[in-house]
Structure formats: C-alpha cells, structure tokens
Design a protein around this motif. Structure first.
Motif, PDB file in Angstrom:
ATOM      1  N   ASP A  74      38.082  73.108 -77.349  1.00  0.00           N
ATOM      2  CA  ASP A  74      38.561  71.892 -78.003  1.00  0.00           C
ATOM      3  C   ASP A  74      39.225  70.921 -77.037  1.00  0.00           C
ATOM      4  N   LYS A  75      39.876  71.453 -76.003  1.00  0.00           N
ATOM      5  CA  LYS A  75      40.653  70.609 -75.100  1.00  0.00           C
ATOM      6  C   LYS A  75      39.873  70.184 -73.858  1.00  0.00           C
ATOM      7  N   ALA A  76      38.596  70.546 -73.780  1.00  0.00           N
ATOM      8  CA  ALA A  76      37.797  70.190 -72.608  1.00  0.00           C
ATOM      9  C   ALA A  76      37.246  68.779 -72.756  1.00  0.00           C
ATOM     10  N   ALA A  77      37.467  67.952 -71.737  1.00  0.00           N
ATOM     11  CA  ALA A  77      36.895  66.603 -71.718  1.00  0.00           C
ATOM     12  C   ALA A  77      35.556  66.588 -71.011  1.00  0.00           C
ATOM     13  N   VAL A  78      35.396  67.459 -70.012  1.00  0.00           N
ATOM     14  CA  VAL A  78      34.193  67.449 -69.189  1.00  0.00           C
ATOM     15  C   VAL A  78      33.949  68.858 -68.669  1.00  0.00           C
ATOM     16  N   HIS A 103      39.287  60.129 -61.722  1.00  0.00           N
ATOM     17  CA  HIS A 103      39.045  60.037 -63.164  1.00  0.00           C
ATOM     18  C   HIS A 103      39.487  61.310 -63.876  1.00  0.00           C
ATOM     19  N   GLN A 104      39.176  62.439 -63.290  1.00  0.00           N
ATOM     20  CA  GLN A 104      39.519  63.709 -63.921  1.00  0.00           C
ATOM     21  C   GLN A 104      41.022  63.980 -63.892  1.00  0.00           C
ATOM     22  N   GLN A 105      41.722  63.445 -62.889  1.00  0.00           N
ATOM     23  CA  GLN A 105      43.180  63.608 -62.889  1.00  0.00           C
ATOM     24  C   GLN A 105      43.806  62.813 -64.028  1.00  0.00           C
ATOM     25  N   SER A 106      43.253  61.629 -64.301  1.00  0.00           N
ATOM     26  CA  SER A 106      43.781  60.841 -65.422  1.00  0.00           C
ATOM     27  C   SER A 106      43.540  61.563 -66.743  1.00  0.00           C
ATOM     28  N   LEU A 107      42.394  62.237 -66.871  1.00  0.00           N
ATOM     29  CA  LEU A 107      42.114  62.997 -68.092  1.00  0.00           C
ATOM     30  C   LEU A 107      43.053  64.191 -68.212  1.00  0.00           C
ATOM     31  N   ARG A 155      46.070  64.428 -67.062  1.00  0.00           N
ATOM     32  CA  ARG A 155      47.403  63.957 -67.439  1.00  0.00           C
ATOM     33  C   ARG A 155      47.488  63.646 -68.930  1.00  0.00           C
ATOM     34  N   LEU A 156      46.352  63.373 -69.540  1.00  0.00           N
ATOM     35  CA  LEU A 156      46.319  63.111 -70.978  1.00  0.00           C
ATOM     36  C   LEU A 156      46.234  64.390 -71.801  1.00  0.00           C
ATOM     37  N   GLY A 157      46.216  65.536 -71.128  1.00  0.00           N
ATOM     38  CA  GLY A 157      46.176  66.806 -71.834  1.00  0.00           C
ATOM     39  C   GLY A 157      44.799  67.431 -71.928  1.00  0.00           C
ATOM     40  N   TRP A 158      43.769  66.792 -71.355  1.00  0.00           N
ATOM     41  CA  TRP A 158      42.419  67.337 -71.387  1.00  0.00           C
ATOM     42  C   TRP A 158      42.219  68.352 -70.270  1.00  0.00           C
ATOM     43  N   GLU A 159      41.236  69.211 -70.454  1.00  0.00           N
ATOM     44  CA  GLU A 159      40.880  70.196 -69.439  1.00  0.00           C
ATOM     45  C   GLU A 159      39.579  69.802 -68.749  1.00  0.00           C
ATOM     46  N   GLU A 212      49.364  58.252 -72.225  1.00  0.00           N
ATOM     47  CA  GLU A 212      49.465  59.528 -71.522  1.00  0.00           C
ATOM     48  C   GLU A 212      50.113  60.537 -72.460  1.00  0.00           C
ATOM     49  N   VAL A 213      49.495  61.704 -72.618  1.00  0.00           N
ATOM     50  CA  VAL A 213      49.999  62.735 -73.521  1.00  0.00           C
ATOM     51  C   VAL A 213      50.611  63.870 -72.714  1.00  0.00           C
TER      52      VAL A 213
END
Length: 601
Positions: A81-85, A166-170, A172-176, A293-294
């Motif tokens: 659920d928490k994976a962005a990419v 890009h992935q560091q920004s994701l 920081r938002l709580g995504w994996e 940012e979450v």
C-alpha cells in the motif's frame, strides 16, 4: 496504452520510427530537455488519455525486460500500500551475467549515491525477495500512476540523478521505494558523463543533503576521479568536464517556490489508524496547489513501544516541522491528531509557533484521553495567537465552543479520495445474500439495541462485524481483530451496506471510505452523516423513532432501503461531498497563505 516519447531531435528518423512501431502505439516528438522532461511529458499525456490506469511504466530505450518481469513488478506494487514505485534487478553484459543495480543507498558521510550489487555475479539474485531501498535506477520503473501525476520529476538535472532526487521527495512524503529482484531487466549503460556527475551532485545535495554534503561532495568527486585516472593511466580527457560541471553546479539551487504555493507539513501521530485519512488529506491539499510533506509515526499499540516513546517521537516531528525550508515563505504545520488533547495547542505553539493547525476529531473523546478536560481547555484558551483548530462537523464545533475554544475554530469537510478514483465506485456483484457490515474498532458508545433489531428482522442478510475489541453480538458474525488498510478497503467495497451504530459521534472515517467506494451507509440522522446525505435521507434513522418499539424498526427499514436503492444515492452524495471538501480546503489554503504573509510583514 503504450506511448513512445522521442526526444532525439532527429527529424530524418521520424518516419522510420513511425513505421517500425506496432499498431496502436502512440508517438510524441519533443525537444531534448532531458530525461525528466520526457518522463513528465509522457505522464501528462497518460493523465489525459489513460485515466483508468492504476500504474504507469517508465522505460528507457536501452532496457529489455525478461519474460514475466512486468507482471512481477505489478504484483509487488499492488501488494504494498505504501509503495510509490517498484523497480527490477538490472543486469548487463553479453549474457546478462552481471548485476548493474539492485537499487541504491547513500554513502555514510557525504551521502553519495551508490548501487547495491554493482558488477556482482547474477547468482546473487537467487532467493532474493522484494524490499525497500533508498533509490532505484531510472531505466525501468513501475509507478503508482496517481503518485507520479502529483509529483513530477525535476527537469533541472537534465541527465543523471533526477530519479534519485524524485524518489527522495516521495520517501519524505511517506512513500516507499521498492526493489523486486525477482523481476529482471537487461540494461546497457555508458555510465555518467563527467560534467553532469559534478554538476548534478551539487543540485541533489542542495535539495537533499546536509551542510557538509553540499560543500564537500563535488570536490570529493573531482579529487577521487582525477586520482583514479592517474592511477589507472586513463589520461586527462575527463578532467576539464569534471571541473566545468563543478563550476556550473555552484550556481544551482532548488527553484524557489512561488509566494502563492505554501509548504504544508502533515504530522500524523497515528500512522496506522489515520493512514487513510492522512492520504486523503494530503491529496486534497495537493489538489489545492500545496507542496505537502507527510511525517508519520505509529501509535504504541502498533509500534510496540511505550507511550512515552510515542510522545517523544511526536515532539521530535514537531521540532523538525518547525525548521524553515529554503524557498517557502508560507509554511504551515498541520497535525492530524492531538496526542495530548487540548495541551497540544500549547505545545505546538511553543515548538512551531503560529503557523500551526490541529485537527480535533473527538472534542469529547469516547475513550478517556489525557489533556481533554475542561480545566485544561480553560487554561489553553488563555494563550494568545494559539494554533488554529480544525473540526469536521458542526456538532464538533459546538463542543469546542462549550470548552471555550471557539476562537480560531474552522469547520472543514472531512477529506476524502476522489470517487471513482483509485478506490473505485463500481456496482457490487450480485450475491446470494446481501452483506451488511459494521467496520472499525469497538467503542463503548455503540448502539447494541440497533444491532439487535437488525439481527432480528434481517435474517435474509449476511451480518458481519469486523474490528478490534468487539464482543459477541447476537445474530452477527464477529471478527474481533485489527485489519490492514488494504483489507479494510476490500471490506468496504464488497459490502452492500455499512452500518454506523454509534449513539454519538462527530465524524466517521469508515463512512468517508464508504462514500469513496460508493457503498451505502446507514446511521443516525442526528450525526455528521446528515452532512453527507442530508437529514431527510431514507438511509438515515431519525431520532424521533424509538428503535425498540417502532414497527418496522427504523434501522432495518433504512438497511433494506440501502440494499434496494442506496447505490445511486451513495454515488450522488459522494460527488457532492467531494466537491464541497475540495472547495473547503482550497479556501483554507488561500486563507493560510494570506494569514502567513500578514504575519511576515
């Protein structure tokens, strides 16, 4: 739907490329503004032309997936659920015998990006399983489509490290960011051009690094590269580009944000219980033009830690949020749950200052809570310029006023994900028996008389209760356990009706999730459900009826109406409520910007 973005700037090859593509493949030509610009263009195209897609694959021309690789990536992304990419194991060599990248990490002191498993034998993939990494190579990536649509790639990098940034920004938002080593893709890579190596490490560290990393990373890269060339006698051809990139990068800084775009730091101290709420709120704020940012921590019951540790971690998040960020003149901290009741208004004011707002879901908690008494409320009410208070119903607002906390009080619609969005609102398949569910953790204010009446009169329905702490309820199948976010979504979607059997409540997260999924809700008219459906809705039980004596029982009448005719009403209510919520939060953002600017004068 497949799209090819050609940024080669070779018009003579255009016809040849068109003729070589299979039927149905779309083609876009654009100037060569770099990897990020091409990806952003493709994402924008798919946002308009592939609206129903959940995932979006980004692949460079030099990547060749092995059979089954994409399905494995899709399965992994769907299960997290928490994976962005998610990305594959990248291999290289004539026979794909060497690993190119298994994702990456950052060196301990200077934070330089490094590949896991680089140039190791492919045999290290045997038995490997998916796991989180710090970053993935951008050659072949499967994104959650909604995420990359909200968060574009920074085009200032042009080439190299933009996917890492890009992935560091994701993150920081709580995504994996997830590596799936069971999916294998062959890649041909010529390495990193010397100019962009030193130029872009400075841009990356300016956005993501510490003070030491911003100063020392580029000189370290220059020095070690020159030393390596001298030792291996490679010549000096790369030295000038290294130095040129170093000089070019000195003037690079993250693009300043416009005055009208605020930075919102969302702090969620109930990382499990309020995960869905926080996701919906973050998306609604981004839709209103904010950079969000979450920062989340799990509650003690989930983390297995002490309450004092939880409070300490919460204070640490507040402290982190209080630190100003370059480029943002309008920064705001928004707390999704008060850890210490009304005391949070004093604590947040002390740590974060005036630019803070706190959401109070339960002004009069059903469960005893520290800092929620009248004495504390009176003490806190005397604090000047205290943080703003947000509630999600008129009943909650009235309760806050009774505590003397009506100043700086705002009533905003409960955030929700877009109907027909990623949660879907399609019709439910026909079942042998309609499924009526009660979902969520047990609390003492549940109406057992209503549940008893429903069980007595609706023996033709499957009656289920799923939630932690529930006791046995006659006529109902009770599954008294905590369920994951994904399972909760599945339960909401597969229900024909969801009953909210509270005697008193200010808002219901389960009701919001049901709205998102188009599942009809039955509950009391004298509650926040009236804000969703209207007090006269046949789905709601009026207070004038007596649940014990009325014939037929008003609860069972409402449930039967929901089974037969509730779906269209739920859909209409969802669209109306979502539009109202977007309007509320957009107005709040505008007022936040104006308020913060006034305080800076």
């Amino acid at each position: 739907m497949l799209l090819v973005v050609d940024n080669s700037e070779q018009p003579s090859h255009a016809e040849q490329l068109k003729s070589s593509l299979p039927e149905g493949v779309e083609l876009l030509f654009c100037s060569n503004d770099g990897y990020g610009a091409a990806v952003n263009l493709g994402v924008a195209w798919h946002a308009q032309n592939s609206k129903d897609a959940q995932y979006l694959l980004v692949s460079t021309h030099e990547a060749l997936p092995e059979p089954g690789a994409l399905r494995k990536l899709e399965s992994t992304l769907a299960s997290r659920d928490k994976a962005a990419v998610v990305g594959p194991a990248l291999v290289t060599g004539v026979d794909s015998e060497l690993v190119w990248s298994l994702g990456g990490y950052f060196s301990r002191i200077l934070g330089l990006p490094r590949h896991h498993g680089h140039k190791s034998p492919r045999s290290i993939l045997n038995g490997a399983e998916s796991h989180a990494v710090s970053w993935l190579d951008g050659a072949f990536l499967l994104f959650r489509k909604s995420v990359i649509e909200w968060h574009s790639i920074d085009e200032a990098f042009f080439l190299y490290m933009e996917e890492t940034d890009h992935q560091q920004s994701l993150r920081r938002l709580g995504w994996e960011v997830i590596l799936e080593p069971r999916a294998v893709v062959w890649q041909s890579s010529g390495g990193t051009p010397a100019f962009y190596q030193t130029r872009n490490i400075q841009l990356f560290q300016a956005k993501n690094g510490t003070g030491l990393q911003r100063i020392a990373s580029a000189p370290y890269v220059v020095a070690t590269s020159i030393a390596r060339d001298m030792i291996k006698r490679r010549g000096t051809s790369q030295w000038a580009p290294l130095v040129a990139g170093w000089r070019a990068g000195m003037s690079l800084r993250p693009a300043p944000q416009a005055d009208g775009q605020p930075k919102i730091v969302l702090i969620n101290p109930l990382g499990a219980a309020l995960a869905h709420y926080t996701d919906a709120l973050a998306e609604m704020l981004r839709a209103s033009g904010s950079d969000v940012e979450v920062q989340s921590i799990n509650e003690p019951s989930v983390a297995g830690s002490s309450r004092w540790r939880w409070v300490f971690d919460y204070l640490r998040l507040l402290s982190n949020a209080s630190q100003s960020r370059p480029g943002y003149r309008t920064s705001q901290t928004l707390v999704t749950w008060p850890v210490a009741g009304f005391l949070d208004l004093a604590v947040a004011k002390l740590i974060c200052g005036r630019s803070t707002a706190i959401v109070y879901h339960d002004p009069k908690p059903l469960v005893r809570s520290i800092g929620s008494g009248r004495l504390i409320a009176r003490m806190v009410s005397a604090i000047p310029n205290r943080p703003r208070i947000i509630v999600h119903s008129l009943a909650a607002a009235e309760a806050m006023r009774e505590f003397g906390l009506g100043q700086s009080l705002e009533v905003l619609a409960h955030p929700m994900l877009r109907p027909n969005g990623r949660n879907g609102t399609g019709g439910h398949p026909q079942k042998e028996r309609p499924v009526v569910r009660v979902l969520g953790q047990f609390k003492q204010d549940r109406d057992f008389d209503a549940l008893k009446a429903i069980a007595t009169e609706l023996d033709d329905c499957a009656l289920e209760i799923v939630g932690r702490g529930w006791p046995t309820v006659a006529g109902w199948s009770v599954d008294a356990r905590f369920v994951s976010e994904q399972e909760m979504d599945d339960l909401v979607r597969s229900s024909d009706v969801i009953v909210i059997p509270y005697k008193r409540f200010y808002q219901s997260g389960i009701a919001i999730r049901a709205l998102e999924a188009g599942t009809p809700i039955v509950g009391r008219a004298a509650s926040s459900l009236a804000d969703m459906y209207g007090a006269d809705s046949s789905l709601l039980v009026p207070e004038s009826n007596n649940a014990e004596s009325a014939e037929p029982n008003p609860w069972t009448s409402a449930v039967r109406h929901a089974i037969r005719n509730g779906a269209p009403e739920a859909q209409a209510a969802a669209n109306k409520f979502f539009d109202a919520a977007v309007s509320d939060w957009r107005t709040w953002i505008s007022e936040t910007v104006a308020h913060t600017k006034r305080s800076l004068r």
